[in-house]
Design an enzyme around this catalytic site. Structure first.
Site, PDB file in Angstrom:
ATOM      1  N   GLU A 171      69.028  14.213  16.964  1.00 28.81           N
ATOM      2  CA  GLU A 171      70.468  13.953  17.082  1.00 28.81           C
ATOM      3  C   GLU A 171      70.839  13.633  18.535  1.00 28.81           C
ATOM      4  O   GLU A 171      70.421  14.341  19.440  1.00 28.81           O
ATOM      5  CB  GLU A 171      71.245  15.201  16.622  1.00 28.81           C
ATOM      6  CG  GLU A 171      72.721  14.957  16.421  1.00 28.81           C
ATOM      7  CD  GLU A 171      73.429  16.212  15.919  1.00 28.81           C
ATOM      8  OE1 GLU A 171      74.322  16.110  15.071  1.00 28.81           O
ATOM      9  OE2 GLU A 171      73.079  17.310  16.391  1.00 28.81           O
ATOM     10  N   GLY A 237      70.706  24.949  21.107  1.00 26.55           N
ATOM     11  CA  GLY A 237      70.468  26.297  20.616  1.00 26.55           C
ATOM     12  C   GLY A 237      69.659  26.257  19.339  1.00 26.55           C
ATOM     13  O   GLY A 237      68.749  27.060  19.128  1.00 26.55           O
ATOM     14  N   ALA A 238      70.003  25.288  18.466  1.00 28.41           N
ATOM     15  CA  ALA A 238      69.294  25.099  17.201  1.00 28.41           C
ATOM     16  C   ALA A 238      69.635  23.717  16.679  1.00 28.41           C
ATOM     17  O   ALA A 238      70.540  23.046  17.183  1.00 28.41           O
ATOM     18  CB  ALA A 238      69.676  26.182  16.191  1.00 28.41           C
ATOM     19  N   GLU A 240      70.063  21.533  12.841  1.00 22.06           N
ATOM     20  CA  GLU A 240      70.205  21.715  11.403  1.00 22.06           C
ATOM     21  C   GLU A 240      69.400  20.736  10.559  1.00 22.06           C
ATOM     22  O   GLU A 240      69.909  20.173   9.579  1.00 22.06           O
ATOM     23  CB  GLU A 240      71.682  21.611  11.008  1.00 22.06           C
ATOM     24  CG  GLU A 240      72.345  20.264  11.284  1.00 22.06           C
ATOM     25  CD  GLU A 240      72.958  20.121  12.663  1.00 22.06           C
ATOM     26  OE1 GLU A 240      73.765  19.194  12.858  1.00 22.06           O
ATOM     27  OE2 GLU A 240      72.645  20.938  13.538  1.00 22.06           O
ATOM     28  N   HIS A 273      75.801  29.141  11.626  1.00 25.26           N
ATOM     29  CA  HIS A 273      76.244  27.816  12.076  1.00 25.26           C
ATOM     30  C   HIS A 273      75.368  26.725  11.464  1.00 25.26           C
ATOM     31  O   HIS A 273      75.875  25.747  10.883  1.00 25.26           O
ATOM     32  CB  HIS A 273      76.179  27.756  13.605  1.00 25.26           C
ATOM     33  CG  HIS A 273      76.648  26.464  14.186  1.00 25.26           C
ATOM     34  ND1 HIS A 273      77.866  26.326  14.815  1.00 25.26           N
ATOM     35  CD2 HIS A 273      76.062  25.235  14.247  1.00 25.26           C
ATOM     36  CE1 HIS A 273      78.012  25.073  15.226  1.00 25.26           C
ATOM     37  NE2 HIS A 273      76.911  24.395  14.900  1.00 25.26           N
ATOM     38  N   GLU A 274      74.056  26.890  11.578  1.00 28.39           N
ATOM     39  CA  GLU A 274      73.152  25.854  11.080  1.00 28.39           C
ATOM     40  C   GLU A 274      73.130  25.802   9.551  1.00 28.39           C
ATOM     41  O   GLU A 274      73.001  24.728   8.965  1.00 28.39           O
ATOM     42  CB  GLU A 274      71.741  26.067  11.630  1.00 28.39           C
ATOM     43  CG  GLU A 274      71.648  26.142  13.151  1.00 28.39           C
ATOM     44  CD  GLU A 274      72.303  24.973  13.861  1.00 28.39           C
ATOM     45  OE1 GLU A 274      72.316  23.862  13.304  1.00 28.39           O
ATOM     46  OE2 GLU A 274      72.801  25.180  14.975  1.00 28.39           O
ATOM     47  N   HIS A 277      75.883  23.720   8.243  1.00 27.57           N
ATOM     48  CA  HIS A 277      75.578  22.289   8.312  1.00 27.57           C
ATOM     49  C   HIS A 277      74.832  21.782   7.072  1.00 27.57           C
ATOM     50  O   HIS A 277      74.794  20.572   6.843  1.00 27.57           O
ATOM     51  CB  HIS A 277      74.738  21.998   9.553  1.00 27.57           C
ATOM     52  CG  HIS A 277      75.530  21.833  10.804  1.00 27.57           C
ATOM     53  ND1 HIS A 277      76.621  20.995  10.905  1.00 27.57           N
ATOM     54  CD2 HIS A 277      75.383  22.399  12.040  1.00 27.57           C
ATOM     55  CE1 HIS A 277      77.111  21.043  12.128  1.00 27.57           C
ATOM     56  NE2 HIS A 277      76.378  21.887  12.839  1.00 27.57           N
ATOM     57  N   GLU A 296      80.748  19.718  13.310  1.00 27.56           N
ATOM     58  CA  GLU A 296      80.567  20.795  14.271  1.00 27.56           C
ATOM     59  C   GLU A 296      81.736  21.777  14.277  1.00 27.56           C
ATOM     60  O   GLU A 296      81.553  22.979  14.497  1.00 27.56           O
ATOM     61  CB  GLU A 296      80.350  20.220  15.670  1.00 27.56           C
ATOM     62  CG  GLU A 296      79.081  19.396  15.817  1.00 27.56           C
ATOM     63  CD  GLU A 296      77.815  20.203  15.547  1.00 27.56           C
ATOM     64  OE1 GLU A 296      77.876  21.456  15.511  1.00 27.56           O
ATOM     65  OE2 GLU A 296      76.763  19.570  15.365  1.00 27.56           O
TER      66      GLU A 296
END
Length: 371
Positions: A171, A237-238, A240, A273-274, A277, A296
């Protein structure tokens, strides 16, 4: 994954918004800058259906790789050409092979590498058949760098021995640097699946968070499983990736009595959070990066909303005010700040959109209208 129109489905939004379901189909006025050159966009003459991708990363120290990709695509235009994204790949032009709907070869008349716009043009002598499926096979190679984007090299210590691994970050526009593809968010296709394993607190929280999200949305997660993997060197951080979420090592590995309370909360927040997504961003995808805030913003919102139900002693809703509302207000006081819906096409601009606007500000706006 099948193509999904940009519609926030009615079974989600009534749960959090008092207004009618939000649908973004028509073009709306958005802020533009000098980086909205339409030549960066793939012309809408074809769309991918399936990728059969093979990467040979057997180089011992992960310095280079070779690959092949066969893309099944539907031709939607009425001309004699189509385009793919490509950024820096060394392509064996003689390897390019296109087959038509009946399985016979379709000779490629010319191939043009449009480096400035990170595209490849494929031209043919005869007009392609509208609505029919074609396949293109391409062989390519590239180096594996150490910048934290595309396909890159990382390392870790096993005792006194340094070991290497290769990992990815795509991304917004880095998939095209790894293999030729349709590297725009509106294009979806199926890929093969890989497997990894995970253990500990993250696994337990993953299950709880996933079930809570499914119950809240009233819609099940669309894959048979989801995996988490820790990467030593990771820019975000991560990330998805659908079904295989990658994390910066410190945001996934938990050791009782060693990991701080703050880091434990970060692990839980990021997992939620992920996972969000998987619905907002993966299953339902904005047609262009203009609406990145939808993916987001909702992920940041549910990161707090869902995790606060699973870990009520953390007082996450109180933290939301400081970490998001106050943070966004303190950065949003300049007249030249961009709008939440912001249109650009230049990859250099697109890759810099991941800031407080799409996270803290967007989540704060969503929270304002939650009831």
């Amino acid at each position: 994954m099948s193509r999904t129109a940009l519609t926030l489905a009615a079974f989600w939004l009534p749960l959090i918004l008092a207004s009618a379901p939000v649908e973004i189909v028509e073009k709306v006025p958005t802020s533009r800058d000098t980086h909205d050159d339409s030549r960066y966009l793939l012309p809408k003459v074809s769309e991918p259906i399936n990728y059969n991708l093979f990467l040979d990363i057997t180089n011992y120290d992960f310095y280079s790789y070779n690959g092949t990709v066969e893309i099944t695509f539907r031709y939607t235009g009425d001309q004699n050409h189509f385009y793919l994204n490509n950024d820096g790949l060394v392509i064996a032009t003689e390897s390019i092979k296109v087959t038509g709907p009946d399985g016979t070869d379709v000779p490629v008349a010319n191939v043009i590498y449009m480096e400035e716009f990170e595209q490849i043009y494929f031209g043919f002598r005869d007009r392609l058949q509208t609505g029919e499926q074609y396949k293109i096979a391409i062989s390519f190679q590239n180096n594996i760098g150490t910048e934290l984007k595309g396909l890159y090299r990382s390392s870790y210590l096993a005792g006194n021995t340094t070991r290497y691994l290769a990992t990815t970050h795509f991304e917004s526009t880095y998939a095209r640097s790894v293999f030729p593809c349709y590297d725009e968010p509106s294009y979806k296709a199926t890929f093969n699946e890989s497997k990894v394993a995970h253990t500990g607190y993250a696994l337990e929280f993953l299950g709880n968070s996933l079930r809570t999200l499914e119950n809240f949305f009233g819609r099940q997660y669309q894959l048979p499983k989801v995996d988490l993997i820790a990467i030593p060197d990771f820019a975000m951080g991560a990330m998805e990736n659908w079904g295989l979420i990658t994390f910066r090592e410190q945001y996934l590995i938990y050791e009782e009595g060693v990991t701080t309370a703050r880091t434990k909360q970060n692990i839980a927040d990021l997992i939620t959070h992920e996972l969000t997504h998987m619905w907002f961003g993966n299953e339902v995808t904005p047609e262009w990066w203009t609406y990145l805030w939808l993916s987001e913003g909702f992920a940041r919102y549910f990161e707090y909303y869902i995790t606060s139900q699973l870990e009520p002693t953390w007082n996450l809703w109180q933290q939301f005010i400081v970490n998001n509302v106050h943070s966004a207000l303190s950065q949003d006081c300049n007249s030249n700040n961009r709008m939440m819906s912001y249109y650009a096409t230049d990859p250099a601009v697109l890759n810099d959109l991941f800031d407080y606007v799409v996270y803290a500000k967007s989540a704060s706006v969503i929270r304002m209208i939650q009831n």
